[in-house]
Design an enzyme around this catalytic site. Structure first.
Site, PDB file in Angstrom:
ATOM      1  N   LYS A 195       0.838  -1.198   0.000  1.00 17.37           N
ATOM      2  CA  LYS A 195       0.000   0.000   0.000  1.00 17.37           C
ATOM      3  C   LYS A 195       0.876   1.252   0.000  1.00 17.37           C
ATOM      4  O   LYS A 195       0.689   2.161  -0.790  1.00 17.37           O
ATOM      5  CB  LYS A 195      -0.905  -0.046   1.229  1.00 17.37           C
ATOM      6  CG  LYS A 195      -1.828   1.123   1.356  1.00 17.37           C
ATOM      7  CD  LYS A 195      -2.739   0.960   2.561  1.00 17.37           C
ATOM      8  CE  LYS A 195      -3.406   2.269   2.888  1.00 17.37           C
ATOM      9  NZ  LYS A 195      -4.291   2.202   4.046  1.00 17.37           N
ATOM     10  N   GLU A 201      10.685  -4.601   4.184  1.00 14.55           N
ATOM     11  CA  GLU A 201      10.772  -6.016   3.785  1.00 14.55           C
ATOM     12  C   GLU A 201      10.403  -6.159   2.306  1.00 14.55           C
ATOM     13  O   GLU A 201      11.094  -6.824   1.528  1.00 14.55           O
ATOM     14  CB  GLU A 201       9.806  -6.883   4.618  1.00 14.55           C
ATOM     15  CG  GLU A 201      10.150  -7.013   6.085  1.00 14.55           C
ATOM     16  CD  GLU A 201       9.472  -5.962   6.946  1.00 14.55           C
ATOM     17  OE1 GLU A 201       9.184  -4.847   6.437  1.00 14.55           O
ATOM     18  OE2 GLU A 201       9.237  -6.254   8.136  1.00 14.55           O
ATOM     19  N   GLY A 253      -4.644  -1.946   5.150  1.00 19.81           N
ATOM     20  CA  GLY A 253      -3.836  -3.061   4.654  1.00 19.81           C
ATOM     21  C   GLY A 253      -4.481  -4.404   4.906  1.00 19.81           C
ATOM     22  O   GLY A 253      -4.580  -5.252   4.007  1.00 19.81           O
ATOM     23  N   ARG A 254      -4.945  -4.641   6.124  1.00 23.60           N
ATOM     24  CA  ARG A 254      -5.487  -5.963   6.463  1.00 23.60           C
ATOM     25  C   ARG A 254      -6.904  -6.178   5.923  1.00 23.60           C
ATOM     26  O   ARG A 254      -7.501  -7.224   6.150  1.00 23.60           O
ATOM     27  CB  ARG A 254      -5.429  -6.190   7.976  1.00 23.60           C
ATOM     28  CG  ARG A 254      -6.081  -5.105   8.806  1.00 23.60           C
ATOM     29  CD  ARG A 254      -5.680  -5.213  10.273  1.00 23.60           C
ATOM     30  NE  ARG A 254      -6.175  -4.095  11.081  1.00 23.60           N
ATOM     31  CZ  ARG A 254      -5.544  -2.951  11.229  1.00 23.60           C
ATOM     32  NH1 ARG A 254      -4.405  -2.727  10.607  1.00 23.60           N
ATOM     33  NH2 ARG A 254      -6.048  -2.001  12.000  1.00 23.60           N
ATOM     34  N   GLU A 339      -4.172  -7.004  15.004  1.00 20.75           N
ATOM     35  CA  GLU A 339      -3.707  -5.670  14.603  1.00 20.75           C
ATOM     36  C   GLU A 339      -4.857  -4.667  14.718  1.00 20.75           C
ATOM     37  O   GLU A 339      -4.643  -3.491  14.977  1.00 20.75           O
ATOM     38  CB  GLU A 339      -3.158  -5.691  13.165  1.00 20.75           C
ATOM     39  CG  GLU A 339      -2.359  -4.447  12.801  1.00 20.75           C
ATOM     40  CD  GLU A 339      -1.552  -4.591  11.514  1.00 20.75           C
ATOM     41  OE1 GLU A 339      -0.327  -4.775  11.578  1.00 20.75           O
ATOM     42  OE2 GLU A 339      -2.151  -4.508  10.430  1.00 20.75           O
ATOM     43  N   HIS A 370      -3.447 -33.887  17.091  1.00 20.61           N
ATOM     44  CA  HIS A 370      -2.292 -34.703  17.455  1.00 20.61           C
ATOM     45  C   HIS A 370      -1.137 -33.841  17.940  1.00 20.61           C
ATOM     46  O   HIS A 370       0.018 -34.273  17.936  1.00 20.61           O
ATOM     47  CB  HIS A 370      -1.883 -35.572  16.258  1.00 20.61           C
ATOM     48  CG  HIS A 370      -3.008 -36.476  15.834  1.00 20.61           C
ATOM     49  ND1 HIS A 370      -3.213 -37.708  16.407  1.00 20.61           N
ATOM     50  CD2 HIS A 370      -4.035 -36.267  14.979  1.00 20.61           C
ATOM     51  CE1 HIS A 370      -4.310 -38.253  15.878  1.00 20.61           C
ATOM     52  NE2 HIS A 370      -4.828 -37.392  15.012  1.00 20.61           N
ATOM     53  N   LYS A 499       9.608  -0.860  13.897  1.00 19.81           N
ATOM     54  CA  LYS A 499      10.129  -0.493  12.566  1.00 19.81           C
ATOM     55  C   LYS A 499      11.199   0.584  12.720  1.00 19.81           C
ATOM     56  O   LYS A 499      12.257   0.511  12.084  1.00 19.81           O
ATOM     57  CB  LYS A 499       9.004   0.089  11.702  1.00 19.81           C
ATOM     58  CG  LYS A 499       8.036  -0.902  11.139  1.00 19.81           C
ATOM     59  CD  LYS A 499       7.085  -0.180  10.185  1.00 19.81           C
ATOM     60  CE  LYS A 499       5.873  -1.007   9.850  1.00 19.81           C
ATOM     61  NZ  LYS A 499       4.877  -0.282   9.079  1.00 19.81           N
TER      62      LYS A 499
END
Ligand code: F6P
Length: 535
Positions: A195, A201, A253-254, A339, A370, A499
């Site tokens: 965005k 990253e 963003g999410r 978030e 399991h 950040k």
């Protein structure tokens, strides 16, 4: 109202959930359907009075009004001065949606049409890489620019008929190296999804990918696409406007999977199936807007969440899809829920009076059975479990196997509620060769306390339409929980400090700058890296 709900909880805490089924029609009264989805919350300690009190909370916090403000584009993300309009991205058959007096729908439709044309050109081979038809798509993004498309692309893999899609998010070079190994740079399309187009990253991985394509292709940027709201930055990176798909700052963003960030999914499953995915979400939006709180699936899902976390005090909730293709859903929901609602102050900046945002975690069943179900059944901590399962799978020849999956899912919720009493455990060990004087000890290891809450969301089949409904359901749940807590679910200031410190530490780790003080924990760790790492 919060106090009254807590008082009510005190008066019912510890009672038998199974005993609540003595009241007639509990399964019907403590479940809700929407379309083909069924959300069952009868295996909880909620009763009519508790639910009534929670509905008072919905009134008190003016959910109806706040919901209307979100859908009509008011700047409800107050700390960033933004509207919250991911719903506009799937408003396929809806009317205009205004932000600052301007209808955003023409742009939304135009972008969707451009995405569709581009996706189809990649799929039919008319868009080519230097080596011919695109065989592989690599989406580079992180957080909402990765989790949504990665989760949905896996979820809808039976609908894949386009190129293979890969997702790179981590700045750890292992991620991009492992992904690119074996791919042909001349037939790979790289999608840079960010965005802001500043996320370290993503930009680092994008540069690595460009160098990789550039080793084999004269004009590497011809095989790059950008999904971003930062047009200038995408131009600086060298991606021409016709391969930039933009969106506005009113898409968080999410919450961005429904627009350009969903391009990789669209390339994988095609325009039509992507539209079906949007339509599913839109149908959930329409339900959320129109239904009375008592019949609203998102509201009820949220109230169960509030009941378990803020009222009962259970710190986590497990999302347990009995659907292998939803294996990325827990990670997706971690971002969506944690978030959004992992906050400590309410809108006016004063402290929040209760816990917010449970820790969300999970794995698909039956694998989790399991691994960690031992703790869920017999550990001290109570973990509300949110089971999900499809009535049928995609492989008719293996229906028996799918039915076994369903049986496991339903068995777990039953086991959590019923448990196994000491007497039943004793009966179990008796006559099994256990010495008489050891029976009690052996039995106590086989006791299940039971009375542990769970919910089940059941859907016919994991189609694009159904997945759209499910994801929109969870988005609206987050919104409702945020409203009842009085917090802003749409900012994420909590990610900023890390950040900033990473940016400051970068030159210290690579040795181009001295560490300010070695006499700190971080200083010791940096020293270790300097001794053992590569500068
Ligand atoms: O660091 C958090 C965050 O801002 C998320 O909210 C977002 O989804 C992610 O980073 C990626 O951001 P962008 O799409 O701008 O690269």
């Amino acid at each position: 109202m919060w106090d009254q709900i807590r008082e009510h909880y005190k008066s019912v805490r510890g009672r038998s959930m199974a005993g609540l089924f003595d009241v007639s029609k509990r399964p019907e009264r403590f479940s809700v359907t929407f379309g083909d989805l069924l959300f069952d919350f009868s295996k909880t300690n909620l009763d009519t009075e508790g639910l009534w009190l929670l509905f008072q909370l919905v009134e008190q916090y003016k959910l109806t009004e706040k919901r209307a403000r979100m859908f009509r584009g008011d700047p409800i993300n107050e700390t960033e001065g933004r509207a919250v309009l991911h719903t506009a991205l799937r408003n396929l058959d809806g009317g205009p949606v205004h932000v600052d007096g301007e209808d955003v729908m023409p742009n939304v439709r135009e972008t969707l049409a451009r995405m569709g044309d581009f996706a189809e050109s990649v799929r039919d081979g008319s868009f080519k890489g230097a080596g011919g038809q695109i065989t592989d798509v690599v989406n580079i993004g992180i957080g909402g620019s990765d989790l949504g498309p990665a989760m949905a692309t896996l979820a809808l893999s039976p609908y894949h008929d386009g190129p293979r899609c890969h997702f790179v998010s981590n700045v750890d070079p292992a991620h991009i190296c492992d992904t690119l190994r074996g791919l042909d740079p001349t037939t790979t399309l790289v999608i840079v999804a960010s965005k802001t187009f500043t996320t370290i990253e993503t930009m680092t991985n994008a540069a690595t990918a460009r160098a990789w394509v550039g080793e084999a292709v004269n004009e590497p940027s011809a095989q790059f696409v950008a999904l971003s709201s930062a047009a200038e930055k995408t131009a600086d990176f060298g991606i021409p406007p016709e391969r930039v798909f933009g969106f506005e700052d009113w898409v968080g963003g999410r919450y961005s999977l429904w627009g350009p960030i969903g391009l990789s999914l669209m390339i994988a499953i095609g325009r039509e199936a992507f539209h079906a995915f949007l339509r599913g979400a839109q149908s959930m939006d329409n339900h959320f807007r129109a239904a009375d709180a008592r019949d609203s699936m998102p509201v009820l899902l949220a109230l169960v969440g509030i009941w378990h976390h803020q009222i009962c005090g259970y710190p986590t909730r497990a999302v347990l899809p009995y659907d292998q293709r939803l294996s990325r859903l827990p990670a997706y929901l971690q971002q969506l829920e944690m978030e959004s609602n992992g906050k400590s102050v309410v809108m006016d900046g004063s402290p929040l009076g209760c816990a917010a945002g449970p820790i969300v975690w999970g794995e698909p069943g039956t694998n989790g059975q399991h691994a960690f179900y031992q703790l869920i059944h017999q550990g001290k901590a109570v973990v509300p479990c949110e089971f999900m399962v499809a009535a049928r799978g995609h492989d008719p020849d293996l229906a028996h196997q799918h039915n076994l999956l369903i049986a496991n899912c339903l068995a777990q919720s039953e086991a959590l509620m019923k448990g196994r009493s000491r007497k039943e455990a004793l009966d179990l060990v008796r006559g099994k060769g256990v010495a008489e004087d050891d029976e009690a000890r052996q039995a106590s290891h086989r006791v299940f306390p039971g009375n542990r809450p769970s919910t089940t969301l059941i859907y016919p089949k994991l189609t694009p339409d159904v997945l759209g409904q499910i994801i929109a359901l969870y988005e609206h749940r987050v919104f409702v929980e945020g409203v009842l807590l009085g917090i802003n679910s749409f900012d994420q200031w909590g990610v900023e400090l890390g950040k900033e410190l990473a940016t400051a530490l970068g030159p210290i780790v690579d040795g181009s700058k001295d560490a300010p003080s070695q006499d700190t924990s971080t200083g010791v760790l940096v020293n270790y890296v300097h001794r053992h790492g590569v500068r």
